[in-house]
Design a protein around this motif. Structure first.
Motif, mmCIF file in Angstrom:
data_model
loop_
_atom_site.group_PDB
_atom_site.id
_atom_site.type_symbol
_atom_site.label_atom_id
_atom_site.label_comp_id
_atom_site.label_asym_id
_atom_site.label_seq_id
_atom_site.Cartn_x
_atom_site.Cartn_y
_atom_site.Cartn_z
ATOM 1 N N ASP A 254 6.971 76.273 22.664
ATOM 2 C CA ASP A 254 7.739 76.874 23.753
ATOM 3 C C ASP A 254 6.966 76.818 25.072
ATOM 4 O O ASP A 254 7.160 77.656 25.956
ATOM 5 C CB ASP A 254 8.059 78.329 23.384
ATOM 6 C CG ASP A 254 9.125 78.938 24.268
ATOM 7 O OD1 ASP A 254 9.886 78.167 24.887
ATOM 8 O OD2 ASP A 254 9.190 80.180 24.362
ATOM 9 N N ASP A 255 6.104 75.803 25.208
ATOM 10 C CA ASP A 255 5.197 75.743 26.352
ATOM 11 C C ASP A 255 5.927 75.621 27.688
ATOM 12 O O ASP A 255 5.512 76.224 28.682
ATOM 13 C CB ASP A 255 4.240 74.552 26.206
ATOM 14 C CG ASP A 255 3.155 74.815 25.171
ATOM 15 O OD1 ASP A 255 3.449 75.561 24.217
ATOM 16 O OD2 ASP A 255 2.049 74.283 25.312
ATOM 17 N N GLU A 258 7.659 78.829 28.731
ATOM 18 C CA GLU A 258 6.589 79.783 28.996
ATOM 19 C C GLU A 258 5.963 79.547 30.378
ATOM 20 O O GLU A 258 5.686 80.490 31.126
ATOM 21 C CB GLU A 258 5.521 79.634 27.900
ATOM 22 C CG GLU A 258 4.324 80.554 28.024
ATOM 23 C CD GLU A 258 3.249 80.257 26.988
ATOM 24 O OE1 GLU A 258 2.149 80.798 27.132
ATOM 25 O OE2 GLU A 258 3.519 79.475 26.053
ATOM 26 N N TRP A 261 8.444 80.593 33.169
ATOM 27 C CA TRP A 261 8.517 82.043 33.291
ATOM 28 C C TRP A 261 7.230 82.610 33.890
ATOM 29 O O TRP A 261 7.268 83.636 34.564
ATOM 30 C CB TRP A 261 8.807 82.674 31.917
ATOM 31 C CG TRP A 261 10.265 82.620 31.559
ATOM 32 C CD1 TRP A 261 11.218 81.809 32.107
ATOM 33 C CD2 TRP A 261 10.941 83.400 30.574
ATOM 34 N NE1 TRP A 261 12.437 82.021 31.529
ATOM 35 C CE2 TRP A 261 12.309 82.999 30.585
ATOM 36 C CE3 TRP A 261 10.548 84.387 29.690
ATOM 37 C CZ2 TRP A 261 13.257 83.564 29.738
ATOM 38 C CZ3 TRP A 261 11.491 84.957 28.840
ATOM 39 C CH2 TRP A 261 12.832 84.552 28.865
ATOM 40 N N TRP A 262 6.113 81.939 33.626
ATOM 41 C CA TRP A 262 4.862 82.392 34.260
ATOM 42 C C TRP A 262 4.982 82.248 35.775
ATOM 43 O O TRP A 262 4.574 83.142 36.527
ATOM 44 C CB TRP A 262 3.677 81.575 33.741
ATOM 45 C CG TRP A 262 2.366 82.087 34.259
ATOM 46 C CD1 TRP A 262 1.531 82.987 33.669
ATOM 47 C CD2 TRP A 262 1.755 81.734 35.518
ATOM 48 N NE1 TRP A 262 0.444 83.229 34.466
ATOM 49 C CE2 TRP A 262 0.542 82.482 35.611
ATOM 50 C CE3 TRP A 262 2.095 80.896 36.558
ATOM 51 C CZ2 TRP A 262 -0.313 82.388 36.709
ATOM 52 C CZ3 TRP A 262 1.254 80.797 37.659
ATOM 53 C CH2 TRP A 262 0.066 81.532 37.732
ATOM 54 N N SER A 414 -0.677 76.303 29.127
ATOM 55 C CA SER A 414 0.163 76.817 28.040
ATOM 56 C C SER A 414 -0.567 76.755 26.700
ATOM 57 O O SER A 414 -1.620 76.128 26.556
ATOM 58 C CB SER A 414 1.468 76.027 27.972
ATOM 59 O OG SER A 414 1.204 74.655 27.727
ATOM 60 N N LYS A 415 0.031 77.392 25.708
ATOM 61 C CA LYS A 415 -0.598 77.557 24.394
ATOM 62 C C LYS A 415 -1.015 76.240 23.774
ATOM 63 O O LYS A 415 -2.131 76.094 23.270
ATOM 64 C CB LYS A 415 0.371 78.301 23.461
ATOM 65 C CG LYS A 415 -0.181 78.550 22.063
ATOM 66 C CD LYS A 415 0.824 79.323 21.225
ATOM 67 C CE LYS A 415 0.284 79.581 19.815
ATOM 68 N NZ LYS A 415 1.273 80.323 18.992
#
Length: 639
Positions: A254-255, A258, A261-262, A414-415
């Motif tokens: 979901d990078d 994400e 939204w950041w 991102s993650k």
């Protein structure tokens, strides 16, 4: 028609646009690097046909053959539709949608033909009537006499007319039959047609039709399940990916959401985000932030300016970015990420700023040296490569690549490292305020909602360098511009096809000439300059932009194991001469690199008996009289 021809000769009608020309030429050869960079313009692969059409890939061609064989107006239209749809769908993957309706029609023709063949034979079996007993000759004669005597002249005349019509219909039928029979004879199929008319042939059709129907039922079940599976896959959000792991569990990536939204939650509402145009609509719609460019790609020159900034050396790129954006976002997850797209960015930028890669419209100086994504010297110095590789990739000397935090500061990764966001340091508030001022927008009429913005005055020197991209369809340009555009197109197509009209030596001389009039006080951009203008961001809005350089990678003379030495060993031991030569041509000092034990490519060339590679290395500076850490010369490695 005559008037149209005259007007065409006088230049009132332009040629087809690049997007239309892409339907008739190879997708990478339209002459417009922006159009050529779009993935949807690529030719459709065989895998894509199977993925989207599935069983229709096998059934539709049979229906096309049946349509050709029937030779009616309706079937001829279907066949023509199929040929045209397939041609255009094969040219661009986005035109695959054209194959949907006709593939369904042709599949229906196939299924209908099989059903017709089978059901006809079944009806023939169940409706076959018992033969009547033969009447005697005397009875037949008597019946005939009675019939003739009871017939009136009017009825006889009617029968005469009916027989005439029947004969006419029969003659037409016989004519078509004879024509079809002649064609079948030429194809050598008449014997098979005759066989199918016999009792054994009808039984064979029944058996074959029954088997085919059974297969169609089984195939329909598979197709039904596949359609629902594909529908579920295509209905998922494109920015959220789900992968099935080996243990049966699912991994959700979901990078992208994400990251957007950041931006939405952690940046001021008036923030401007610099990213390649592919993600512009997503940034606007999901992050609710202003983006420098989006999918409206008609402004070729603006996207070229964005490409120039992303592919420029870090310090030069910062001089542009600080007047346009507050953040830089890039996709960095491999595959089709921004690094893979960056050669297209350089090519697009060079079409408007020809000083980037003089004499080479394809800008091959910016790209990868091999399949391992080893960057060319020009790419290695670019903003995009340094942001993409920041704290994750090591350079040729084994040192971790890090972007100057005084210019760009990492604020989000991102993650799964699919998206990275950097904050532009030293943003020019003066330029930002100027762009935001409604008085500096160009509205088509007072009070209109359509008010394109302008570049801030600090970038006017940069904008003055660009040349509007004259596409072939720009038929109202002056003759000088048309000649220049034609020369660009010829060189572009020549290089894309593997040829080259210009000279590499002339390219090099033109590239070197860009430094003749450089002011060292302006272009020598050291750390003192960084501190000075970051602390005073609006003090030098007219800062002269240094030309984009094609630097040479500074390879360390220290003996140590690096990714480059590992790569060189693979090339030499695998006897991959062409790849090694390409690497050395781009960076000759590669031939003298040493690993930790003091050995280098020359030792390995002697060890694996690569005489041609030995010659290549020696001609590029490798020494045969310099020993390794144990005092052994390269020749001693020979077996």
């Amino acid at each position: 028609f005559v008037v149209s021809i005259v007007l065409l000769q006088q230049g009132y009608f332009g040629p087809l646009s690049s997007r239309i020309r892409g339907l008739f030429v190879k997708h990478t050869r339209t002459g417009n690097p922006l159009v050529d960079s779009v993935a949807e313009h690529q030719a459709t692969s065989a895998d894509a046909y199977w993925r989207m059409l599935h069983a229709n890939c096998y059934l539709a061609p049979i229906g096309l053959a049946v349509s050709f064989a029937r030779r009616s107006k309706q079937q001829s239209f279907v066949a023509l539709y199929a040929i045209v749809a397939y041609y255009f769908s094969s040219k661009m993957s986005r035109l695959m949608i054209l194959m949907g309706p006709i593939a369904s029609i042709l599949t229906g023709v196939t299924v209908g033909s099989i059903l017709n063949m089978t059901v006809r034979q079944l009806l023939h079996i169940f409706n076959e009537k018992p033969k009547k007993p033969k009447a005697s000759k005397s009875t037949k004669k008597q019946d005939n006499k009675e019939t003739k005597s009871n017939s009136s002249p009017a009825k006889a005349a009617g029968r005469g007319k009916g027989k005439g019509k029947a004969k006419a219909k029969k003659s037409k039928k016989d004519k078509k039959s004879s024509e079809r029979g002649g064609i079948l004879q030429e194809l050598g199929l008449q014997a098979y047609i005759d066989f199918f008319g016999t009792e054994a042939g009808r039984n064979a059709q029944l058996v074959a039709g029954s088997v085919l129907l059974l297969l169609l039922v089984l195939l329909a079940r598979v197709f039904f399940a596949y359609s629902h599976l594909l529908a579920e896959h295509m209905s998922n959000p494109s920015i959220i990916q789900r992968h099935r792991m080996s243990d049966g569990t699912y991994l959700v990536v979901d990078d992208y959401r994400e990251a957007y939204w950041w931006l939405r939650d952690n940046t001021p509402e008036d923030s401007r985000v610099m990213a390649w145009w592919d993600y512009g609509y997503q940034i606007t719609g999901i992050a609710n932030r202003t983006t420098i460019a989006d999918g409206n790609t008609w402004n070729h020159e603006h996207i070229a300016t964005l490409g120039r900034c992303l592919t420029a050396p870090v310090r030069d790129a910062h001089k542009i970015a600080r007047h346009l954006a507050d953040y830089v976002l890039l996709w960095a997850g491999g595959g089709g990420d921004d690094l893979a797209k960056s050669p297209h960015m350089a090519r697009i930028a060079n079409s408007v700023y020809p000083d980037i890669c003089p004499g080479d419209p394809t800008c091959r100086a910016f790209g990868f040296l091999d399949g391992y994504h080893s960057p060319t010297p020009m790419m290695a110095e670019s903003l995009l490569y340094n942001l993409h590789s920041h704290n994750q990739v090591r350079d040729y000397n084994g040192d971790l690549i890090q972007v100057n935090p005084k210019l760009f500061q990492e604020v989000f990764t991102s993650k799964y490292k699919k998206v990275r966001i950097f904050k532009v340091m030293g943003v020019s508030e003066k330029s930002k305020a100027w762009v935001a001022d409604p008085a500096n927008r160009l509205c088509d009429v007072p009070g209109s909602w359509f008010c394109p913005g302008q570049y801030p005055p600090a970038l006017h020197k940069l904008i003055a360098k660009r040349k509007d991209f004259a596409q072939l369809e720009d038929f109202n340009t002056n003759s000088a511009a048309s000649e220049e555009a034609r020369a660009y197109q010829e060189e572009y197509h020549a290089r894309m096809s593997g040829r080259k009209l210009g000279s590499l030596h002339s390219d090099a001389s033109r590239r070197a000439s860009r430094y003749d009039d450089m002011d060292p006080e302006v272009d020598d951009f050291d750390e003192i300059d960084v501190d000075e203008y970051v602390n005073n961001p609006d003090a030098d809005d007219d800062f002269e932009l240094s030309p984009i350089k094609n630097p040479v990678i500074n390879l360390s003379t220290e003996w140590k194991d690096t990714p480059l030495t590992s790569r060189l060993f693979e090339l030499v031991s695998g006897n991959r001469y062409a790849e090694l030569k390409e690497l050395i041509d781009a960076q000759p000092s590669v031939a003298t690199v040493r690993s930790q034990d003091g050995r280098g490519p020359l030792w390995w060339a002697y060890e694996f008996d690569r005489a041609d590679i030995v010659e290549l290395l020696i001609s590029n500076g490798a020494k045969t009289d310099e020993p390794d850490s144990k005092g052994s010369l390269p020749q001693s490695a020979a077996k």
